[in-house]
Design an enzyme around this catalytic site. Structure first.
Site, PDB file in Angstrom:
ATOM      1  N   ASP A  35      56.520  53.859  19.182  1.00  0.00           N
ATOM      2  CA  ASP A  35      56.221  52.510  18.679  1.00  0.00           C
ATOM      3  C   ASP A  35      55.499  51.645  19.712  1.00  0.00           C
ATOM      4  O   ASP A  35      55.282  50.458  19.497  1.00  0.00           O
ATOM      5  CB  ASP A  35      57.515  51.811  18.235  1.00  0.00           C
ATOM      6  CG  ASP A  35      58.536  51.718  19.365  1.00  0.00           C
ATOM      7  OD1 ASP A  35      58.184  52.060  20.520  1.00  0.00           O
ATOM      8  OD2 ASP A  35      59.674  51.299  19.109  1.00  0.00           O
ATOM      9  N   GLY A  36      55.141  52.236  20.857  1.00  0.00           N
ATOM     10  CA  GLY A  36      54.371  51.495  21.856  1.00  0.00           C
ATOM     11  C   GLY A  36      55.230  50.806  22.915  1.00  0.00           C
ATOM     12  O   GLY A  36      54.708  50.256  23.882  1.00  0.00           O
ATOM     13  N   GLU A  37      56.540  50.805  22.753  1.00  0.00           N
ATOM     14  CA  GLU A  37      57.401  50.177  23.761  1.00  0.00           C
ATOM     15  C   GLU A  37      57.446  51.041  25.030  1.00  0.00           C
ATOM     16  O   GLU A  37      57.222  52.249  24.980  1.00  0.00           O
ATOM     17  CB  GLU A  37      58.811  49.974  23.183  1.00  0.00           C
ATOM     18  CG  GLU A  37      58.820  48.958  22.052  1.00  0.00           C
ATOM     19  CD  GLU A  37      60.190  48.758  21.424  1.00  0.00           C
ATOM     20  OE1 GLU A  37      61.169  49.375  21.883  1.00  0.00           O
ATOM     21  OE2 GLU A  37      60.259  47.982  20.446  1.00  0.00           O
ATOM     22  N   HIS A 128      44.131  27.254  44.413  1.00  0.00           N
ATOM     23  CA  HIS A 128      43.141  26.195  44.362  1.00  0.00           C
ATOM     24  C   HIS A 128      43.848  24.849  44.381  1.00  0.00           C
ATOM     25  O   HIS A 128      43.962  24.200  45.407  1.00  0.00           O
ATOM     26  CB  HIS A 128      42.271  26.379  43.115  1.00  0.00           C
ATOM     27  CG  HIS A 128      41.167  25.381  43.014  1.00  0.00           C
ATOM     28  ND1 HIS A 128      40.586  25.031  41.823  1.00  0.00           N
ATOM     29  CD2 HIS A 128      40.558  24.643  43.956  1.00  0.00           C
ATOM     30  CE1 HIS A 128      39.661  24.123  42.046  1.00  0.00           C
ATOM     31  NE2 HIS A 128      39.621  23.876  43.328  1.00  0.00           N
ATOM     32  N   ASP A 167      30.921  28.875  45.810  1.00  0.00           N
ATOM     33  CA  ASP A 167      31.466  27.602  45.319  1.00  0.00           C
ATOM     34  C   ASP A 167      32.438  27.019  46.333  1.00  0.00           C
ATOM     35  O   ASP A 167      32.811  27.687  47.309  1.00  0.00           O
ATOM     36  CB  ASP A 167      32.177  27.791  43.965  1.00  0.00           C
ATOM     37  CG  ASP A 167      33.225  28.889  44.021  1.00  0.00           C
ATOM     38  OD1 ASP A 167      33.844  29.076  45.074  1.00  0.00           O
ATOM     39  OD2 ASP A 167      33.415  29.573  42.994  1.00  0.00           O
ATOM     40  N   LYS A 190      29.000  25.437  42.447  1.00  0.00           N
ATOM     41  CA  LYS A 190      29.024  26.147  41.161  1.00  0.00           C
ATOM     42  C   LYS A 190      29.588  25.237  40.082  1.00  0.00           C
ATOM     43  O   LYS A 190      30.545  24.494  40.323  1.00  0.00           O
ATOM     44  CB  LYS A 190      29.910  27.401  41.299  1.00  0.00           C
ATOM     45  CG  LYS A 190      30.097  28.165  40.005  1.00  0.00           C
ATOM     46  CD  LYS A 190      30.801  29.494  40.243  1.00  0.00           C
ATOM     47  CE  LYS A 190      32.293  29.387  40.190  1.00  0.00           C
ATOM     48  NZ  LYS A 190      32.983  30.660  40.421  1.00  0.00           N
ATOM     49  N   ARG A 192      31.207  25.795  36.364  1.00  0.00           N
ATOM     50  CA  ARG A 192      31.597  26.797  35.365  1.00  0.00           C
ATOM     51  C   ARG A 192      31.521  26.175  33.990  1.00  0.00           C
ATOM     52  O   ARG A 192      32.156  25.160  33.708  1.00  0.00           O
ATOM     53  CB  ARG A 192      33.009  27.340  35.647  1.00  0.00           C
ATOM     54  CG  ARG A 192      33.370  28.467  34.700  1.00  0.00           C
ATOM     55  CD  ARG A 192      34.634  29.211  35.100  1.00  0.00           C
ATOM     56  NE  ARG A 192      34.466  30.154  36.196  1.00  0.00           N
ATOM     57  CZ  ARG A 192      33.891  31.358  36.080  1.00  0.00           C
ATOM     58  NH1 ARG A 192      33.380  31.761  34.930  1.00  0.00           N
ATOM     59  NH2 ARG A 192      33.808  32.153  37.124  1.00  0.00           N
ATOM     60  N   ASP A 217      33.418  36.386  48.125  1.00  0.00           N
ATOM     61  CA  ASP A 217      34.294  35.636  47.219  1.00  0.00           C
ATOM     62  C   ASP A 217      35.628  36.366  47.120  1.00  0.00           C
ATOM     63  O   ASP A 217      35.700  37.565  47.394  1.00  0.00           O
ATOM     64  CB  ASP A 217      33.638  35.520  45.834  1.00  0.00           C
ATOM     65  CG  ASP A 217      34.105  34.269  45.087  1.00  0.00           C
ATOM     66  OD1 ASP A 217      34.988  33.557  45.584  1.00  0.00           O
ATOM     67  OD2 ASP A 217      33.562  34.012  43.993  1.00  0.00           O
TER      68      ASP A 217
HETATM   69  C1  R5P Z   1      36.927  31.263  41.200  1.00  0.00           C
HETATM   70  O1  R5P Z   1      36.529  30.184  41.535  1.00  0.00           O
HETATM   71  C2  R5P Z   1      36.855  32.466  42.072  1.00  0.00           C
HETATM   72  O2  R5P Z   1      36.797  32.142  43.422  1.00  0.00           O
HETATM   73  C3  R5P Z   1      35.682  33.350  41.709  1.00  0.00           C
HETATM   74  O3  R5P Z   1      34.475  32.715  42.051  1.00  0.00           O
HETATM   75  C4  R5P Z   1      35.676  33.655  40.270  1.00  0.00           C
HETATM   76  O4  R5P Z   1      36.948  34.053  39.871  1.00  0.00           O
HETATM   77  C5  R5P Z   1      34.673  34.712  39.911  1.00  0.00           C
HETATM   78  O5  R5P Z   1      34.717  34.916  38.546  1.00  0.00           O
HETATM   79  P1  R5P Z   1      33.517  35.596  37.773  1.00  0.00           P
HETATM   80  O6  R5P Z   1      33.236  36.914  38.415  1.00  0.00           O
HETATM   81  O7  R5P Z   1      34.071  35.744  36.367  1.00  0.00           O
HETATM   82  O8  R5P Z   1      32.361  34.662  37.800  1.00  0.00           O
END
Ligand code: R5P
Length: 285
Positions: A35-37, A128, A167, A190, A192, A217
């Site tokens: 059942d996926g469990e 963050h 960013d 950046k 988003r 990053d």
């Molecule tokens: C967010 O600010 C992180 O530091 C990365 O820049 C972010 O998670 C990268 O996400 P993606 O590859 O979807 O642009």
């Protein structure tokens, strides 16, 4: 006595940790019922042991239940302590209610783990708006940093590097990496616009024209951040950048796209990936 047990997909890291710590390596059996469990069985005697479950948490929804079941089972079977070693700690980016009714999942995820583990170790969680994991975890949460490892890779492999963060959130890593690598640094801006939609602003780069760009990053997920940044740098006359990340969450399709734009793509093995060339095991001891 420390005893490392890998969840599926984490066997290599757990074996390396057990080797480095001169500790024992355990195993568990897991499968899905019809059942996926999830079915979980610990295959070793954990009584009296300090048990470290090794489970990086990329794609966490597929893993979290069996991880919780394993931890609770170890407690029931009298483990002395139950710790989570999660090189990548998921859900940390969802740390604010941007729209009414949204779940602040970083908090909920931390609460969930805090209930079943005595402590956690991770690498570069995406902090963050949260300054410290202690704000959301009620158990000790140790954070290690991969910046020195990335810096040493750059120092060894790239001459005349300009370390670039896409960013303001990346500023903390960029600064640490550039300083140790003895390289110049630059942090871009950046915006988003959606999960797969970002805009990168490039300032006047004339003073960096002879440099080799190295994009750094913490996470590559959809890849849009790195793709937009690499395209913008190339359009400004730079050679294809090196791209370095701690947590490689990106798909094969994104890898293919990034490869068209990069001189090289390198990640740590916090999330096992084709690009994993920097080992993080020693940070987790
Ligand atoms: C967010 O600010 C992180 O530091 C990365 O820049 C972010 O998670 C990268 O996400 P993606 O590859 O979807 O642009």
């Amino acid at each position: 006595m420390r005893h490392f047990i890998p969840l599926p997909g984490n066997e290599a890291l757990a074996a390396e940790l057990a080797r480095l710590a001169s500790a024992s390596l355990g195993s568990l059996e897991t499968r899905h019922f019809p059942d996926g469990e999830s079915y979980i069985r610990l295959l070793d005697d954990v009584a009296g042991k300090d048990v470290d479950f090794v489970c990086t948490l990329a794609r966490p929804d597929n893993q979290i239940l069996r991880l919780i079941f394993a931890a609770e089972t170890a407690r029931e079977l009298d483990a002395k302590s139950v710790r989570l070693i999660a090189p990548y700690l998921a859900y940390m980016r969802q740390d604010k209610r941007f729209q009414d009714g949204e779940s602040i999942s970083s908090t909920h995820f931390a609460k969930l783990l805090s209930r079943s583990f005595d402590s956690v170790i991770t690498i570069d969680p995406h902090l963050h708006r949260i300054a410290d994991l202690a704000e959301i975890f009620s158990i000790p949460a140790r954070v290690e940093h991969a910046a020195p490892l990335l810096a040493d890779w750059i120092k060894k492999n790239v001459k005349n590097a300009l370390v670039i963060g896409p960013d303001s959130e990346s500023e903390q890593w960029v600064k640490a990496v550039a300083q140790r690598a003895g390289a110049e640094q630059l942090v871009l801006t950046k915006k988003r616009l959606g999960d797969h939609d970002v805009e990168i602003s490039i300032p006047d780069l004339s003073r960096f024209q002879r440099k080799i760009p190295v994009l750094v990053d913490d996470i590559i997920s959809s890849g849009r951040t790195m793709i937009e940044t690499a395209e913008a740098l190339i359009a400004h006359g730079f050679p294809k950048p090196y791209i370095l990340t701690v947590h490689a969450l990106f798909s094969s399709a994104t890898y293919w796209q990034l490869n068209q734009l990069a001189t090289d793509i390198v990640s740590t093995d916090s999330v096992p990936h084709e690009t994993s060339r920097i080992g993080i095991a020693e940070l987790l001891l």
